[in-house]
Design a protein around this motif. Structure first.
Motif, PDB file in Angstrom:
ATOM      1  N   GLN B  51       0.865  -1.199   0.000  1.00 20.67           N
ATOM      2  CA  GLN B  51       0.000   0.000   0.000  1.00 20.67           C
ATOM      3  C   GLN B  51       0.886   1.229   0.000  1.00 20.67           C
ATOM      4  O   GLN B  51       1.358   1.669   1.037  1.00 20.67           O
ATOM      5  CB  GLN B  51      -0.903  -0.011   1.243  1.00 20.67           C
ATOM      6  CG  GLN B  51      -1.925  -1.136   1.187  1.00 20.67           C
ATOM      7  CD  GLN B  51      -2.665  -1.302   2.490  1.00 20.67           C
ATOM      8  OE1 GLN B  51      -2.599  -0.427   3.358  1.00 20.67           O
ATOM      9  NE2 GLN B  51      -3.361  -2.411   2.650  1.00 20.67           N
ATOM     10  N   THR B  53       2.028   5.204  -1.835  1.00 26.12           N
ATOM     11  CA  THR B  53       1.704   6.367  -2.652  1.00 26.12           C
ATOM     12  C   THR B  53       2.453   6.238  -3.977  1.00 26.12           C
ATOM     13  O   THR B  53       3.402   5.454  -4.086  1.00 26.12           O
ATOM     14  CB  THR B  53       2.175   7.660  -1.978  1.00 26.12           C
ATOM     15  OG1 THR B  53       3.601   7.561  -1.820  1.00 26.12           O
ATOM     16  CG2 THR B  53       1.526   7.840  -0.620  1.00 26.12           C
ATOM     17  N   ALA B  54       2.039   7.022  -4.956  1.00 21.72           N
ATOM     18  CA  ALA B  54       2.660   6.938  -6.283  1.00 21.72           C
ATOM     19  C   ALA B  54       4.168   7.158  -6.187  1.00 21.72           C
ATOM     20  O   ALA B  54       4.955   6.467  -6.836  1.00 21.72           O
ATOM     21  CB  ALA B  54       2.027   7.967  -7.213  1.00 21.72           C
ATOM     22  N   GLU B  55       4.573   8.111  -5.350  1.00 23.80           N
ATOM     23  CA  GLU B  55       5.996   8.393  -5.172  1.00 23.80           C
ATOM     24  C   GLU B  55       6.716   7.177  -4.597  1.00 23.80           C
ATOM     25  O   GLU B  55       7.710   6.694  -5.129  1.00 23.80           O
ATOM     26  CB  GLU B  55       6.179   9.578  -4.203  1.00 23.80           C
ATOM     27  CG  GLU B  55       6.238  10.918  -4.872  1.00 23.80           C
ATOM     28  CD  GLU B  55       7.293  10.966  -5.952  1.00 23.80           C
ATOM     29  OE1 GLU B  55       8.488  10.903  -5.601  1.00 23.80           O
ATOM     30  OE2 GLU B  55       6.927  11.038  -7.151  1.00 23.80           O
TER      31      GLU B  55
END
Ligand code: SF4
Lengths: 490, 225, 262
Positions: B51, B53-55
């Motif tokens: 899970q 974040t895009a970064e």
């Protein structure tokens, strides 16, 4: 492959005397065990995944025919062929028929334990077809005419200098003074030697770790890449697998792929996982013109619904053998057939009969380490124990052992008599122990005293001492000995 | 009996034995388990570490790639790939033919005229192969390579050095996300789907890990921003 | 793992001691040590007279009928008590883990066995997990290492409990040996039937024990202890071997297992 499981003891004794083998298997602890522990430790969900995997397998087994039919439909729909083989004979003939139809001279092979079960290499040679094992470990063993001693690391019993010698002898066309002193140089030489075989092969045979019903794909999970070269470059790809390997969906595959490499080699992921679905398609530059799946039963369907069904859940990771102290002591060959270690002890009796393999489920202390690491939670020790029950029930155990067992049970169900007997035994052994308080020899326990002393008992049994204490306490009227010896009820 | 006849006999025998012996699930049904059909997907455990974040997704992908002994480099756009390839090649590799397939074949290779790039039915046995990945999986640092027209699936395994291009937006968290994307495509399941995680390796000699068993010794990933 | 509630303050608990065959015959002092520890924890200890063998040797040798008969005898004998405690992970594990499976085909017996299983404990796990014991009153001078016997470790999750109590013994230094969780090669009849393999396993164990630098080897199962003690004395080692209960109860006047005067 002709089983020699009934000679387990002799084979084990031989392995125990072989310092090279002892060295090789002694390395499992720092090698595969430590790597697994590290990988599992980094995935908090590992336990949950084991439970998921167990449930997926149970669900599949409860409806195995449905999943196999679905797989079959998909394979046919993609232009593949499927061959059902009830016995090893059926499977060998199906494979031979394919090879003969396409006029195959050489066959490359990826690692496949099922083809070991079939004794396929010898069979093909007899028919004039040359099989070439391309997995490094299997290649080494083929040169040495040996059987695998492990299901994941087939040549784990060999030392590097054994392999060096084998290469010098088997590759006479290469300069005899070349440097083969490192693992890297050996790997490079095998790579070089095997390259052309991939291109020349008419048929490439691989196993399958899984069949996916949803997509009609067979899946291989590998590290070397030889399996992929085998199945991509040969004109015809033949997958040899067994009925219990089917799983429903791609998502199920993901669950198993999180478990298998970690359990097998301590990797987060293997270098390669390839799903193959049917033959070469229009516009494909490479790929086999024909795609065949040979699905073998060979006794497995009879395990279904039996108390030993769970052994069908095995994903062949090898963790049970890597962690088994008995396997670690005697190695894989001692087990005498294709599947060694706890897996073999639980599975072999089902496939070749308990008559020929009773030694295997007996050769366990039931320490339970295999059960603790099995990624699909197979109750391996319970299954081994049930084979012992089967063996005992068929009166295959020695009459002396059976008589001893009934006599003990008879005695233990008569507490008063039992006390007399144990009292005598304790006294007798203490006497024999003398002031050394240990025995160096004991009747019926030569196996024990050959290697260890037998510590002598204290003299009087616990129950006798307790009875005396009670008597004394009653005489002096002393308080405090609250532990009555009496019936269960007050 | 004919071979075919024998086989259908075997099929009958196997299925009859399975139907005779199989037992229904004794346990209560597993949560989320619909029916016994392949298209009902049971819920299953997905590691929390996916899970992201895009970064973080890209960072995790890079981290796992290097843990699997692959190397990574970012390029600003596809036009920067030829130069990046040239930089990565050793002197010896610069002198050999490189084989490009997939969308990698259509790059502006002319911008680096020193490179000898072959495409189409080129030699899959070249020591350097450049190809493009369908997706990347951050959880394990895996590259998803498909067989498709214009792709040589053999070339993923034959060279010494495999260079794979992948666009940033194609990095997904898990295999499950890749399966979902595969199902969304209008085409059938590709003939082969290969997850490549680092170079080829073996532990068959005394459990020592050696890279480059039969497949690439090096895997280099060019991530396109 | 479910281990039942803690003892309410002021309420005693009637605990039946399952001495086990091996302790009864080979090392009675372990039984007395167990009684002392249980009484110190505030239990009323009863030693039911009808106890003999739990049936494990028959069970593991494939003698299912014999094992069932003995299992039923144990269920009957021990059913009336609040808890059953054995100074052995192997025998406690037999009752906890295996009786319900063994008697699964007879619903009445299965339920009774399941009931008994839920109240059966290995000694150190009972003291720590159920009675909430934090420490013991005992002295022992020495560096000890603890071997995790298989059944206790993997069937009953016994790992920290004995170590926790041992650390409270005055004078004890707890050392960890390598591979403390690996089987010592005893395995009941295994060590006689497969003597060569068993010997190799116990030999590897010896190396780890000696390398730990401990002068005393402890464990919670007499079978393993006899096996390792027999190997140590045969090799002329100076390491002493005792059941963990002896040290926890401060009852170490008796010579160690297999330790002679000559
Ligand atoms: S029995 Fe379990 S541990 Fe052993 S190989 Fe099969 S899946 Fe792996």
């Amino acid at each position: 492959m002709q089983p020699s499981c009934s000679s387990f003891k002799q084979q084990a004794a031989q392995a125990l005397r072989d310092p090279k083998l002892q060295g090789a298997f002694g390395k499992l602890g720092d090698g595969l065990q430590a790597r697994r522990a590290a990988a599992v430790g980094q995935l908090p969900e590992f336990e949950a995944l084991r439970e998921d995997a167990r449930r997926i397998k149970r669900r599949v087994m409860s409806d195995l025919d449905t999943w196999l039919e679905q797989f079959e439909q998909k394979v046919l729909g993609q232009g593949g062929h499927i061959h059902w083989a009830s016995t090893a004979d059926d499977a060998r003939e199906a494979i031979l028929a394919i090879c003969q139809r396409v006029g195959a001279k050489t066959v490359t092979k990826g690692k496949s334990m099922v083809t070991e079960e079939l004794g396929l290499n010898d069979y093909l040679v007899d028919q004039g077809i040359t099989p070439v094992e391309t997995d490094l470990g299997e290649y080494i063993l083929q040169l040495r005419r040996e059987a695998p001693s492990h299901i994941v690391m087939p040549a784990v019993h060999l030392a590097q200098d054994d392999i060096e010698r084998t290469f010098v002898e088997s590759h006479p066309q290469l300069p005899p003074d070349r440097d083969l002193s490192t693992a890297e140089s050996l790997v490079a030489e095998a790579r070089q030697e095997l390259r052309e075989h991939f291109f020349k092969a008419d048929v490439g045979i691989t196993g399958a770790n899984f069949m996916i019903a949803e997509t009609g794909s067979t899946v291989i999970v590998t590290n070397e890449g030889n399996g992929d070269l085998t199945q991509t470059l040969a004109r015809v790809h033949v997958v040899v697998t067994t009925i219990e390997r089917v799983i429903p969906t791609l998502e199920d595959l993901s669950t198993f792929l999180r478990l298998l490499p970690r359990s097998a080699t301590g990797q987060e992921a293997t270098a390669y996982v390839t799903l193959s679905s049917g033959p070469k398609r229009e516009g494909d530059m490479h790929g086999p013109e024909e795609f065949h799946v040979v699905v073998l039963d060979n006794g497995r369907s009879e395990l279904l619904g039996s108390e030993n069904q769970d052994i069908l859940n095995c994903i062949r990771c090898g963790a049970c053998m890597n962690h088994c102290p008995v396997y670690g002591a005697v190695g894989g060959h001692a087990y005498g057939w294709v599947y060694p270690g706890p897996l073999g002890a639980a599975l072999t009796p089902a496939l070749i009969g308990v008559e020929k393999s009773a030694a295997l489920p007996n050769a366990s202390t039931f320490c339970g380490q295999c059960v603790a690491v099995c990624p699909v939670k197979i109750p391996l020790t319970d299954i081994m124990r049930r084979w012992r029950v089967r063996e005992h029930g068929k009166k295959m155990t020695s009459p002396l052992a059976r008589a001893g067992l009934s006599a003990w049970a008879w005695l233990a169900s008569r507490p008063a008599l039992y006390r007399k007997f144990t009292g005598l035994a304790a006294w007798g052994m203490a006497l024999c122990g003398g002031r050394r308080r240990r025995l160096s020899r004991m009747p019926l326990a030569g196996g024990w005293t050959r290697y260890r002393d037998f510590p002598a008992p204290e003299g009087e049994t616990f129950h006798a001492q307790l009875a005396q204490l009670k008597k004394r306490a009653a005489k002096t009227g002393a308080e405090g000995l609250r532990h009555e010896q009496g019936g269960a009820h007050e | 009996m004919s071979k075919g006849g024998r086989m259908s006999k075997a099929r009958e025998r196997i299925f009859a034995a399975i139907r005779r012996n199989k037992k229904p699930l004794a346990d209560a049904p597993v949560a989320g388990e619909g029916g016994a059909r392949a298209d009902t997907i049971p819920t299953h455990t997905i590691p929390v570490r996916t899970q992201l974040t895009a970064e973080a997704l890209c960072a995790e992908f890079e981290h796992r790639l290097s843990a699997a002994s692959a190397s990574v480099e970012w390029v600003e756009s596809a036009s920067g790939i030829p130069a990046a390839v040239w930089r990565h090649l050793s002197d010896q590799q610069r002198r050999t033919q490189c084989f490009a397939n997939g969308s990698a074949a259509e790059l502006g290779w002319a911008s680096v005229p020193e490179l000898d790039i072959r495409s189409g039915a080129g030699d899959a046995d070249s020591p350097v192969c450049i190809t493009s990945a369908f997706r990347g999986i951050a959880e394990t640092g895996s590259l998803v390579l498909l067989s498709a027209p214009g792709h040589s699936s053999a070339s993923y395994f034959l060279p010494e050095l495999l260079i794979v291009t992948l666009s940033r937006r194609d990095i997904l968290a898990t295999q499950e996300a890749v399966w979902a994307d595969l199902r969304r495509r209008p085409e059938d399941m590709p003939r082969t789907v290969t997850l490549v995680t680092g170079p080829s390796r073996t532990g068959d000699i005394e459990q020592k890990i050696v890279l480059g068993a039969h497949g690439p010794r090096q895997v280099h990933v060019l991530l396109v921003n | 793992m479910e281990l039942g509630g803690k003892l309410e303050v002021g309420r005693s608990r009637r605990v039946a001691l399952y001495v086990t065959c091996l302790v009864d015959v080979m090392r009675p002092s372990v039984g007395f040590a167990a009684i002392k520890l249980l009484e110190d924890a505030g239990c009323e200890v009863v030693v039911p007279e009808h106890q003999t063998c739990c049936g494990q040797p028959a069970y593991n040798a494939g003698g299912e009928a014999e094992a069932k008969a003995l299992a039923k005898q144990v269920v009957e004998t021990f059913e009336p008590f609040d808890a059953v405690v054995a100074p052995s992970g192997s025998c406690a594990g037999m009752i906890r883990d295996h009786y319900p499976k063994l008697l699964a085909a007879e619903p009445e017996w299965r339920d009774r066995a399941t009931g008994l299983a839920s109240r059966t404990y290995e000694l150190t796990s009972f003291l720590v997990d159920v009675m909430g014991m934090e420490s013991v009153e005992a002295d022992y001078q020495g560096a000890v290492c603890y071997h995790d016997s298989c059944a206790g470790l993997r069937e009953l999750n016994i790992k920290q409990q004995p170590r926790k109590l041992l650390r409270s013994v005055r004078g004890v230094e707890v050392r960890e040996m390598d591979d403390a969780e690996v089987c010592c090669g005893f395995g009941g009849l295994f060590c006689v039937k497969y003597a060569d393999i068993s010997n190799q396993m116990v030999s590897r164990k010896m190396d780890n024990i000696e390398a730990s630098g401990a002068d005393t080897l402890l464990a919670g199962d007499l079978g393993c202890l006899l096996n390792m003690a027999g190997k140590l004395t045969r090799q002329g080692s100076r390491v002493k071997v005792r059941h963990v209960a002896e040290v926890l109860a401060g009852m170490t006047d008796l010579p160690a297992i297999g330790e002679g005067e000559v």
